[in-house]
Design a protein around this motif. Sequence first.
Motif, PDB file in Angstrom:
ATOM      1  N   ILE A   1       0.663  -1.248   0.068  1.00  0.00           N
ATOM      2  CA  ILE A   1      -0.100  -0.067  -0.075  1.00  0.00           C
ATOM      3  C   ILE A   1       0.836   1.221  -0.256  1.00  0.00           C
ATOM      4  N   ILE A   2       0.572   2.236  -0.836  1.00  0.00           N
ATOM      5  CA  ILE A   2       0.847   3.600  -0.759  1.00  0.00           C
ATOM      6  C   ILE A   2      -0.192   4.582  -0.485  1.00  0.00           C
ATOM      7  N   LYS A   3      -0.202   4.741   0.958  1.00  0.00           N
ATOM      8  CA  LYS A   3      -1.632   5.519   1.315  1.00  0.00           C
ATOM      9  C   LYS A   3      -1.556   7.136   1.206  1.00  0.00           C
ATOM     10  N   TYR A   4      -2.403   7.736   0.859  1.00  0.00           N
ATOM     11  CA  TYR A   4      -2.465   9.261   0.707  1.00  0.00           C
ATOM     12  C   TYR A   4      -3.756   9.486   1.623  1.00  0.00           C
ATOM     13  N   ALA A   5      -3.689  10.014   2.798  1.00  0.00           N
ATOM     14  CA  ALA A   5      -4.875   9.951   3.775  1.00  0.00           C
ATOM     15  C   ALA A   5      -5.447  11.150   3.577  1.00  0.00           C
ATOM     16  N   ARG A   6      -5.964  11.561   2.385  1.00  0.00           N
ATOM     17  CA  ARG A   6      -6.983  12.666   2.285  1.00  0.00           C
ATOM     18  C   ARG A   6      -8.054  12.283   1.282  1.00  0.00           C
ATOM     19  N   ASP A   7      -9.089  13.133   1.057  1.00  0.00           N
ATOM     20  CA  ASP A   7      -9.933  13.139   0.111  1.00  0.00           C
ATOM     21  C   ASP A   7      -9.721  13.970  -1.092  1.00  0.00           C
ATOM     22  N   ASN A   8     -10.385  13.773  -2.090  1.00  0.00           N
ATOM     23  CA  ASN A   8     -10.567  14.767  -3.426  1.00  0.00           C
ATOM     24  C   ASN A   8      -9.058  14.604  -4.100  1.00  0.00           C
ATOM     25  N   ILE A   9      -8.441  13.572  -4.176  1.00  0.00           N
ATOM     26  CA  ILE A   9      -7.413  13.665  -4.866  1.00  0.00           C
ATOM     27  C   ILE A   9      -7.676  13.893  -6.243  1.00  0.00           C
ATOM     28  N   ASP A  10      -7.359  14.779  -6.865  1.00  0.00           N
ATOM     29  CA  ASP A  10      -7.799  15.108  -8.056  1.00  0.00           C
ATOM     30  C   ASP A  10      -6.982  14.791  -9.474  1.00  0.00           C
ATOM     31  N   THR A  11      -7.728  14.785 -10.539  1.00  0.00           N
ATOM     32  CA  THR A  11      -6.700  14.515 -11.944  1.00  0.00           C
ATOM     33  C   THR A  11      -5.411  15.283 -11.898  1.00  0.00           C
ATOM     34  N   ASP A  12      -5.966  16.679 -11.680  1.00  0.00           N
ATOM     35  CA  ASP A  12      -4.447  17.642 -12.050  1.00  0.00           C
ATOM     36  C   ASP A  12      -3.376  17.230 -10.939  1.00  0.00           C
ATOM     37  N   VAL A  13      -3.532  16.533  -9.938  1.00  0.00           N
ATOM     38  CA  VAL A  13      -2.272  16.208  -9.239  1.00  0.00           C
ATOM     39  C   VAL A  13      -1.828  14.776  -9.629  1.00  0.00           C
ATOM     40  N   ILE A  14      -2.848  13.926  -9.996  1.00  0.00           N
ATOM     41  CA  ILE A  14      -2.391  12.601 -10.583  1.00  0.00           C
ATOM     42  C   ILE A  14      -1.520  12.664 -11.781  1.00  0.00           C
TER      43      ILE A  14
ATOM     44  N   ILE B   1     -12.090  33.658   5.990  1.00  0.00           N
ATOM     45  CA  ILE B   1     -11.463  32.263   5.873  1.00  0.00           C
ATOM     46  C   ILE B   1     -11.998  31.346   6.914  1.00  0.00           C
ATOM     47  N   PRO B   2     -12.682  30.295   6.824  1.00  0.00           N
ATOM     48  CA  PRO B   2     -13.039  29.468   7.974  1.00  0.00           C
ATOM     49  C   PRO B   2     -12.075  28.747   8.549  1.00  0.00           C
ATOM     50  N   SER B   3     -12.059  28.278   9.542  1.00  0.00           N
ATOM     51  CA  SER B   3     -11.112  27.611  10.353  1.00  0.00           C
ATOM     52  C   SER B   3     -11.281  25.920   9.877  1.00  0.00           C
ATOM     53  N   PRO B   4     -10.053  25.399   9.654  1.00  0.00           N
ATOM     54  CA  PRO B   4     -10.454  24.014   9.431  1.00  0.00           C
ATOM     55  C   PRO B   4     -11.359  23.185  10.248  1.00  0.00           C
ATOM     56  N   ASP B   5     -11.471  23.560  11.481  1.00  0.00           N
ATOM     57  CA  ASP B   5     -12.425  22.754  12.146  1.00  0.00           C
ATOM     58  C   ASP B   5     -13.676  23.128  12.184  1.00  0.00           C
ATOM     59  N   LYS B   6     -14.136  24.398  11.663  1.00  0.00           N
ATOM     60  CA  LYS B   6     -15.425  24.997  11.289  1.00  0.00           C
ATOM     61  C   LYS B   6     -15.868  24.328   9.938  1.00  0.00           C
ATOM     62  N   PHE B   7     -14.835  24.305   9.182  1.00  0.00           N
ATOM     63  CA  PHE B   7     -15.143  23.902   7.688  1.00  0.00           C
ATOM     64  C   PHE B   7     -15.400  22.438   7.553  1.00  0.00           C
TER      65      PHE B   7
ATOM     66  N   LYS C   1      -8.192  17.748   7.582  1.00  0.00           N
ATOM     67  CA  LYS C   1      -6.714  17.754   7.145  1.00  0.00           C
ATOM     68  C   LYS C   1      -6.454  18.449   5.740  1.00  0.00           C
ATOM     69  N   GLY C   2      -7.715  18.056   4.841  1.00  0.00           N
ATOM     70  CA  GLY C   2      -7.659  18.697   3.565  1.00  0.00           C
ATOM     71  C   GLY C   2      -7.658  20.223   3.839  1.00  0.00           C
ATOM     72  N   ALA C   3      -8.457  20.785   4.830  1.00  0.00           N
ATOM     73  CA  ALA C   3      -8.537  22.164   4.870  1.00  0.00           C
ATOM     74  C   ALA C   3      -7.305  22.822   5.289  1.00  0.00           C
TER      75      ALA C   3
END
Lengths: 163, 471
Positions: free
Chosen positions: A5-18, B305-311, B320-322
Amino acid sequence: MKGNIIKYARDNIDTDVIIPGEYLKVHDYTELATHAMEGLDPDFHSKVKEGDFILSGKNFGCGSSREHAPIALSHSGIKAILALSFARIFYRNSVDGAFLLPIEIDQDAYDGISEGDEIDIDVSKNEIKNITKNQTYKMKPFSEIIGKIIAAGGLFKYKPDQD
Amino acid sequence: MGKTLFEKIWESHIVVEKQNEPDLIYIDRHLVHEVTSPQAFDGLRMNNRKVRRPDLTIATMDHNVPTSDRSLPILDQTSAVQIKTLENNCKDFGIKLFDINSPNQGIVHVIGPQLGITLPGSTIVCGDSHTSTHGAFGALALGIGTSEVEHVLASQTLWLEKPKTFEVRVEGKRKNPHAVTAKDIILSIIKNIGTAGGTGTVIEYRGEGISDLSMDQRMTICNMSIEGGARAGLVAPDQKTFDYLRGREYTPKNYESLVDSWRDILKTDSDATFDKQFILDINDIAPQVSWGTNPGMTCDIDEPIPSPDKFSNGDVNQKKGAEKALEYMALESGTMIEDIKIDRVFIGSCTNARLEDLIEASKIIQGQKVAPNVSAMVVPGSQMVKKQAEEMGLDKIFLDANFEWREAGCSMCLGMNPDILSPGERCASTSNRNFEGRQGNGGRTHLVSPVMAAAAAINGHFVDVRKLDLN
């Protein structure tokens, strides 16, 4: 199907970064693969091994319709993406060209599997075994329709069942 | 039970239908561009196949064409090859091409409607996610990948899973239509439903807040359906739609009888139901500015700009994304949007580079100058938009204000041609994606409407256009 596994612990990995837009002019898949994930992880190319899997969060592959995205990952050696959910065009592109398997997982699998873990995916049983941690998780079964396109080996090989 | 507009279009295009199999859907129009087509044409050649309906296939070059002087050779060799490849493919397979020197050249989603190629009730595909734009005309318009492009070229059909239906209803009448634009409506919708809120669905935009919009504005809304994760977005055609398409270069000869047939059929029946619904009051919408690295990371112009917590509302990955987004964007939560200074302004893209967008932006800048240290450019969506704008003298207004006035193409929306941000540069952009590196490696994108971009250009930072006299 076994791999690490290569893990990217985040949402919304988009095609522009892929695969960043500037490489959409590249037609040689081997060269394209050297730029896979460059927008997010410049070390990806040096660490990825043939047969590896990517694990990530929700809405993997969102954005552009560029088939270069699953192609670049597939030619880097990635055999499957395990994600909490997928954007639809990326999902279909992965399957249509038989580039890699887009596998939807649940939160348990997402939390339980770590970077580097060796896992074994058994699509026939909808099961993911974590060999490193000796755990087993369920994968979301492919829809009947997608399962048939995968089984056929891609969009051009697919034919509906005859009555 | 009644049917939705989407269901009616879908059902009227089914070629093969079987239980537990995808539907084989007939495609009325296939739009092709230089980036997602070369492998598809290679595939046809390899398998000795022809293009099934070259007469329903139209090509243009938009993604990586230079927007500078077209009489000069293209310096980037790989771009030049890709452009030449499309020329050769169109010649070999008998496909109509609007090339770099054609007066009809432009962003594929701008020229389709402008030429009368996009028609209500039709199915349209293109190897580009923003194909959803054409849904503004009541067409089912889907972005597809290159394998599917090849399949459509070969068969004029596609195997598709039937999407679910999603009603997005915008209620009310805008008090300030020049300040709160279609871009603000769609960014506000995405902020609320999330970037995956529409996954697996076709959105139908309904309500007074939508029917009041012009065709150019409806295209902006439908264009960004994909940023909410939807397969497509559409608006039921009405008199505005029918009037827009009348008398264009490729509008069918029997247009009036087509309109008669569309009028009664192409709408959602009053007793139809949707799988999902979201309702928004148009008077709750302020001018929007994205602060993060996806279009859902957006807030009102007069908000901090919202805080990551609020967002994140407690979601670990969202938080984490925010945090990552703020780090990438070099911003801090709590900063007022109006205090964010910008380096570049891009007015362009298939989202906001139609004539009305340029007219609205020009009103903001007329008689003023772009702020020192800001560089600003206008890239019309098509050569036809450019010509129309020039006939109205808009080019002069932009040039006098120190904007650059360019040739048509996708340009800085996706950073495939020389129009890119430098690392760290901050841009007010009328495009559709603020992903990391989208407009150039290390570039920082804020998505805004054309009037917001124009006002930011003049002031050097974001300003609330509701405070300006726009009438």
